[in-house]
Design a protein around this motif. Structure first.
Motif, PDB file in Angstrom:
ATOM      1  N   ARG A 144     -12.188 -10.595   8.161  1.00  0.00           N
ATOM      2  CA  ARG A 144     -11.009 -10.061   7.465  1.00  0.00           C
ATOM      3  C   ARG A 144     -11.233 -10.106   5.954  1.00  0.00           C
ATOM      4  O   ARG A 144     -11.593 -11.128   5.397  1.00  0.00           O
ATOM      5  CB  ARG A 144      -9.776 -10.883   7.842  1.00  0.00           C
ATOM      6  CG  ARG A 144      -8.482 -10.358   7.244  1.00  0.00           C
ATOM      7  CD  ARG A 144      -7.313 -11.195   7.696  1.00  0.00           C
ATOM      8  NE  ARG A 144      -6.066 -10.687   7.131  1.00  0.00           N
ATOM      9  CZ  ARG A 144      -4.873 -11.247   7.325  1.00  0.00           C
ATOM     10  NH1 ARG A 144      -4.777 -12.343   8.091  1.00  0.00           N
ATOM     11  NH2 ARG A 144      -3.792 -10.726   6.780  1.00  0.00           N
ATOM     12  N   ASN A 145     -10.995  -8.966   5.303  1.00  0.00           N
ATOM     13  CA  ASN A 145     -11.110  -8.858   3.847  1.00  0.00           C
ATOM     14  C   ASN A 145     -12.500  -9.260   3.348  1.00  0.00           C
ATOM     15  O   ASN A 145     -12.636  -9.877   2.290  1.00  0.00           O
ATOM     16  CB  ASN A 145     -10.052  -9.717   3.144  1.00  0.00           C
ATOM     17  CG  ASN A 145      -8.641  -9.300   3.522  1.00  0.00           C
ATOM     18  OD1 ASN A 145      -8.365  -8.125   3.718  1.00  0.00           O
ATOM     19  ND2 ASN A 145      -7.750 -10.268   3.623  1.00  0.00           N
ATOM     20  N   GLY A 146     -13.536  -8.912   4.120  1.00  0.00           N
ATOM     21  CA  GLY A 146     -14.884  -9.309   3.725  1.00  0.00           C
ATOM     22  C   GLY A 146     -15.707  -8.201   3.098  1.00  0.00           C
ATOM     23  O   GLY A 146     -16.816  -8.441   2.626  1.00  0.00           O
ATOM     24  N   VAL A 147     -15.179  -6.981   3.066  1.00  0.00           N
ATOM     25  CA  VAL A 147     -15.946  -5.857   2.543  1.00  0.00           C
ATOM     26  C   VAL A 147     -15.960  -5.871   1.021  1.00  0.00           C
ATOM     27  O   VAL A 147     -15.027  -6.345   0.374  1.00  0.00           O
ATOM     28  CB  VAL A 147     -15.380  -4.510   3.042  1.00  0.00           C
ATOM     29  CG1 VAL A 147     -15.486  -4.412   4.545  1.00  0.00           C
ATOM     30  CG2 VAL A 147     -13.929  -4.340   2.601  1.00  0.00           C
ATOM     31  N   THR A 148     -17.043  -5.361   0.440  1.00  0.00           N
ATOM     32  CA  THR A 148     -17.187  -5.323  -1.011  1.00  0.00           C
ATOM     33  C   THR A 148     -17.408  -3.911  -1.541  1.00  0.00           C
ATOM     34  O   THR A 148     -17.664  -3.734  -2.733  1.00  0.00           O
ATOM     35  CB  THR A 148     -18.369  -6.209  -1.454  1.00  0.00           C
ATOM     36  OG1 THR A 148     -19.576  -5.719  -0.852  1.00  0.00           O
ATOM     37  CG2 THR A 148     -18.142  -7.656  -1.053  1.00  0.00           C
ATOM     38  N   SER A 149     -17.348  -2.892  -0.675  1.00  0.00           N
ATOM     39  CA  SER A 149     -17.542  -1.516  -1.121  1.00  0.00           C
ATOM     40  C   SER A 149     -16.962  -0.565  -0.085  1.00  0.00           C
ATOM     41  O   SER A 149     -16.662  -0.959   1.048  1.00  0.00           O
ATOM     42  CB  SER A 149     -19.026  -1.218  -1.330  1.00  0.00           C
ATOM     43  OG  SER A 149     -19.713  -1.234  -0.094  1.00  0.00           O
ATOM     44  N   ILE A 150     -16.825   0.697  -0.483  1.00  0.00           N
ATOM     45  CA  ILE A 150     -16.312   1.687   0.458  1.00  0.00           C
ATOM     46  C   ILE A 150     -17.313   1.933   1.585  1.00  0.00           C
ATOM     47  O   ILE A 150     -16.926   2.300   2.696  1.00  0.00           O
ATOM     48  CB  ILE A 150     -15.987   3.021  -0.247  1.00  0.00           C
ATOM     49  CG1 ILE A 150     -17.240   3.625  -0.886  1.00  0.00           C
ATOM     50  CG2 ILE A 150     -14.888   2.832  -1.280  1.00  0.00           C
ATOM     51  CD1 ILE A 150     -17.007   5.010  -1.454  1.00  0.00           C
TER      52      ILE A 150
END
Length: 219
Positions: A144-150
């Motif tokens: 959860r909420n771990g992405v850093t880019s599109i």
């Protein structure tokens, strides 16, 4: 978030969709009686090769996670070998999962394994291209909420939609409609393909629609 990044993501996904379309139509010019249903195993191999090739080319051209440090040749070779091992492990893992969920254990082994290869192509190959053989990065992206880019956001959506498509594709198999596409694993592979394509279409649109709310933390 720049609109140009979203456009680049959209164009990349359109090329991935185009690779699947090519895998359907191009072989018919060279192979007699080629079709998705009649020569399903052949199509699975061709589709996997086309999608993998396009993903690799796009990664080399777009380089969404380009590193500022130059890597040595030995590092690149080791990284490539690790990616190959991860891909094979993914294929065997999916094969075991399919058997546990009811796929024939001894009969149709080749069909089950090629389906596992195809699903790995839709899910594992993009992860390897974007994140590399880094389990921590994989866990981060799919937490959860771990992405850093599109790009990682789109990876989440396309991977999950491929799994959902596979799951939905299994529903018609036990029904007594006696349709040729109900034979294992045709409906599941079609479901996975539709799910993958749907994810490729939905993710850029979803990111564009929510671009003002999306914020990314750089590691």
């Amino acid at each position: 978030m720049k609109d140009t990044d979203i456009k680049r993501l959209l164009y990349t996904h359109l090329l991935c969709i185009f690779s699947i379309i090519l895998s359907i139509f191009i072989p018919s010019f060279f192979l007699e009686n080629f079709s998705i249903l009649e020569t399903h195993l052949t199509w699975l191999c061709i589709c996997s090769v086309f999608v993998t090739a396009v993903n690799l080319v796009l990664y080399l051209v777009v380089k969404p996670n380009a590193s500022s440090k130059r890597s040595s040749l030995s590092y690149k070779v080791v990284r490539f070998l690790k990616c190959c091992i991860y891909f094979l492990m993914s294929c065997f893992f999916f094969h075991v999962i399919f058997v546990l969920y009811g796929a024939p254990l001894i009969e149709l082994v080749l069909e089950t394994f090629l389906f596992a290869v195809t699903l790995s192509t839709f899910t594992t190959v993009p992860c390897l291209c974007l994140l590399g053989p880094n389990i921590k990065a994989w866990l981060r992206v799919f937490s959860r909420n771990g992405v850093t880019s599109i790009w990682e956001n789109s990876l989440q959506i396309t991977t999950i939609s491929s799994f959902i498509g596979t799951w939905l594709g299994a529903f018609p198999i036990p029904l007594d409609w006696e349709r040729p596409w109900q034979v294992w694993p045709i409906s599941c592979t079609l479901g996975a393909t539709f799910g993958y394509v749907a994810g490729l279409v939905i993710s850029p649109l979803w990111i564009y629609w929510n671009r003002k709310q999306l914020t990314y933390k750089n590691n």
